[in-house]
Structure formats: structure tokens, C-alpha cells
Design a protein around this motif. Sequence first.
Motif, PDB file in Angstrom:
ATOM      1  N   LEU A   1       0.760  -1.233   0.079  1.00 15.61           N
ATOM      2  CA  LEU A   1      -0.009   0.124   0.116  1.00 15.61           C
ATOM      3  C   LEU A   1       0.774   1.162   0.024  1.00 15.61           C
ATOM      4  CD1 LEU A   1      -2.727  -0.970   2.727  1.00 15.61           C
ATOM      5  CD2 LEU A   1      -2.855  -1.190   0.166  1.00 15.61           C
ATOM      6  N   SER A   2       0.674   2.089  -0.888  1.00 16.98           N
ATOM      7  CA  SER A   2       1.215   3.449  -0.573  1.00 16.98           C
ATOM      8  C   SER A   2       0.764   4.197   0.493  1.00 16.98           C
ATOM      9  CB  SER A   2       0.593   4.420  -1.788  1.00 16.98           C
ATOM     10  OG  SER A   2      -0.651   4.617  -1.743  1.00 16.98           O
ATOM     11  N   PRO A   3       1.549   5.159   1.060  1.00 23.42           N
ATOM     12  CA  PRO A   3       1.412   6.005   2.238  1.00 23.42           C
ATOM     13  C   PRO A   3      -0.136   6.428   2.464  1.00 23.42           C
ATOM     14  CG  PRO A   3       3.418   6.525   1.582  1.00 23.42           C
ATOM     15  CD  PRO A   3       2.818   5.892   0.525  1.00 23.42           C
ATOM     16  N   ARG A   4      -0.666   6.738   1.261  1.00 22.09           N
ATOM     17  CA  ARG A   4      -2.005   7.396   1.216  1.00 22.09           C
ATOM     18  C   ARG A   4      -2.684   6.650  -0.084  1.00 22.09           C
ATOM     19  NH1 ARG A   4       0.765  11.945   2.804  1.00 22.09           N
ATOM     20  NH2 ARG A   4       0.381  12.651   4.886  1.00 22.09           N
ATOM     21  N   PRO A   5      -3.978   6.479  -0.122  1.00 27.44           N
ATOM     22  CA  PRO A   5      -4.455   6.053  -1.307  1.00 27.44           C
ATOM     23  C   PRO A   5      -4.797   7.253  -2.160  1.00 27.44           C
ATOM     24  CG  PRO A   5      -6.133   6.129   0.504  1.00 27.44           C
ATOM     25  CD  PRO A   5      -4.959   6.155   1.223  1.00 27.44           C
ATOM     26  N   PRO A   6      -4.490   6.983  -3.372  1.00 27.98           N
ATOM     27  CA  PRO A   6      -4.366   8.120  -4.606  1.00 27.98           C
ATOM     28  C   PRO A   6      -5.753   8.651  -4.840  1.00 27.98           C
ATOM     29  CG  PRO A   6      -4.464   5.992  -5.708  1.00 27.98           C
ATOM     30  CD  PRO A   6      -4.421   5.676  -4.081  1.00 27.98           C
ATOM     31  N   ILE A   7      -6.581   9.125  -3.735  1.00 28.26           N
ATOM     32  CA  ILE A   7      -7.691   9.725  -3.979  1.00 28.26           C
ATOM     33  C   ILE A   7      -7.913  11.223  -3.257  1.00 28.26           C
ATOM     34  CG2 ILE A   7      -9.081   7.754  -4.512  1.00 28.26           C
ATOM     35  CD1 ILE A   7     -10.446   7.912  -1.805  1.00 28.26           C
ATOM     36  N   SER A   8      -8.564  12.133  -3.705  1.00 24.34           N
ATOM     37  CA  SER A   8      -8.662  13.433  -2.984  1.00 24.34           C
ATOM     38  C   SER A   8      -9.771  13.253  -1.972  1.00 24.34           C
ATOM     39  CB  SER A   8      -8.810  14.534  -4.039  1.00 24.34           C
ATOM     40  OG  SER A   8     -10.336  14.351  -4.617  1.00 24.34           O
ATOM     41  N   ALA A   9      -9.559  14.370  -1.180  1.00 24.83           N
ATOM     42  CA  ALA A   9     -10.788  14.514  -0.112  1.00 24.83           C
ATOM     43  C   ALA A   9     -11.864  14.727  -0.688  1.00 24.83           C
ATOM     44  CB  ALA A   9     -10.263  15.757   0.961  1.00 24.83           C
ATOM     45  N   GLY A  10     -12.174  15.255  -1.620  1.00 26.66           N
ATOM     46  CA  GLY A  10     -13.389  15.402  -2.179  1.00 26.66           C
ATOM     47  C   GLY A  10     -14.147  14.164  -2.836  1.00 26.66           C
TER      48      GLY A  10
END
Length: 307
Positions: free
Chosen positions: A78-87
Amino acid sequence: MPKVAFFLVPRLHLLDLAGPAQVFSTANDLGYAYGLSYVAESEEISTAQGVVLKAQRDWPSLGRDDLIVVPGWRSPRLSPRPPISAGTRQVLRSHHANGGSVASVCSGADALGAAGLLDGRRYTTHHELTDELAARYPQGSIVRDVLYVVHDRVITSAGIASGIDLALHLVAVEHGAEAAARVAREMVVYARRNGDELQESAMLRHRGHLSDVAHRVQDVIDTRYAERLPLAELARAAGVSERTLTRVFTTATGLTPLRYQQLLRLERAEHLIGHGATVEAAARLVGFEDARMLRRLRARDHFATSA
């Protein structure tokens, strides 16, 4: 017409997207209407396989009967954060809160987790990511080594080809098992597997053939493996003689119908035992009259594996 909105992320796996999309598209061709759309945070999305896809930036209007699917992306870890924005996270949360369903394939579960949709729910993902995802979203309950999990309109699948199983399940829920069977047959997908089946199952290992007779009999055994299934009944279901059935089935699968049924029972029993059932309880649940046959099959299977 239910809508299915696929949310595309950079480096997504083509089959994570194409498998479910093909199921809903084929259902459309057969008269089970679905409206498909493809949304992303940029107009062009590169895939893990090198193909560039185009998507719309704006979300369609979605209601409680509609579905958002997040395919997985290349992720040996897994990346440090999933590649999706807060929106996008808010879109996922709001759609679910308004009564809609959300689904993921493989690492797409990370996006649902980031939106808070795994908290308090059972979920699954690809077997290589289960430990990381369980640590990242401890408020949920990871279910290991199954194809897909459905919990409170959050549907997560193991990855790659299991997205097809997930989509077929959703077609069956919406339009009935016959509709899902028609779609699977049109796609030449005979391993119509349930969510609680192992990610590597006998159903999949012994479906790599094109014998329609054998597939019809496997459909019966897969559904009713815990029942007594005389060869004559299976032959009637396939429309052939008992002798022909035995010959065709063995040629196609390498097993007799009885041995195939025993293998499914054994595999299911091992799954139950691994989740805390006693041998006696597992034997009863999978259709054995007592535990002695299960013990013999387990011993034989262990010997064959060790040899």
C-alpha cells in the motif's frame, strides 16, 4: 436503470476495471439495463498495463439504487495514502450515507477505508495486502482468503478476476440467479463462485475446460455439494446417460463427479475448521453423515500433498 460509476485511479489494473465493466455491459446486451460511467480526477488515466484511459471529471447524479466501483491499482504494498482526494472521499461517504452501494476490487478497498467506509464492517482484499489493510483500518474486520465480502452496502473483493465474481453476484441480487448465469455463460465464465469461497478453490482449478455437459453438472454440484447427488440425477440434469456423463466429466476435469463433490466438501470443511469449527461440526455442515469420512479424506489429501 441502475447506474454503475467506476472511479479510476492512476496505474489501475485493467482487469480490475474491465472484468466488472464487462459483466454489467454484457447484462445490458441481454436486456438487464445498467448505465455505465467512468469518472476520474483527471481526464486521462494511465494504467498499470500501459494503456491510457479517458474519463469524465464530473460525477453523474447517483441515487440509492446506484453503485460506485473503485478498481484496484498496482500495489505490491500500500502507498502511504490512497490516490484519491478529499473530495472523492466525500463523494464515497455521501453516496453510501444516502443509501447507495460502494464496491472495490483489490487495493480499491484502501480508498473505501480512507473514506471511513470499512469502519465497523467486514471487508476483504487481495491476499498480499490483507495484513497492511488490517493494520491501516483496525476499526473494520478483515476477512482473509475469500473472494468477496458484502456488508451493509459495502462490497469488497479480493482482486483481479474476483471482480467478475463480485459483479455477477450484484447482477444476481438485482435481476436473479438466472440473469447472472446468462451473463456468465455469454462471457464464457463458468466459475460462478460465491463470496465465501477460497481465493484458490477447486471450483476454479477444475473449470478450465469447454465441456458444456461437465459445466452443467459442476453447476449442480457447486450449488448442492452438501446434498446426496446420485449419478442418475446428475445425468438427467446434463441430458446424457450415466456412462456418458462419467466419461465426459472425467475427461474434462480429471475427476469423477463423486470425487469432485468430495473435494468441494473437503475444501469447505477445511475452511470451517480453520475458522473454529470442530471436525464433527464441519463434517455435518458439508454433508457427511459422520466425521469418519472427513477424517479419511483429510488424511488422504494430506498424504497426497506431502508425497
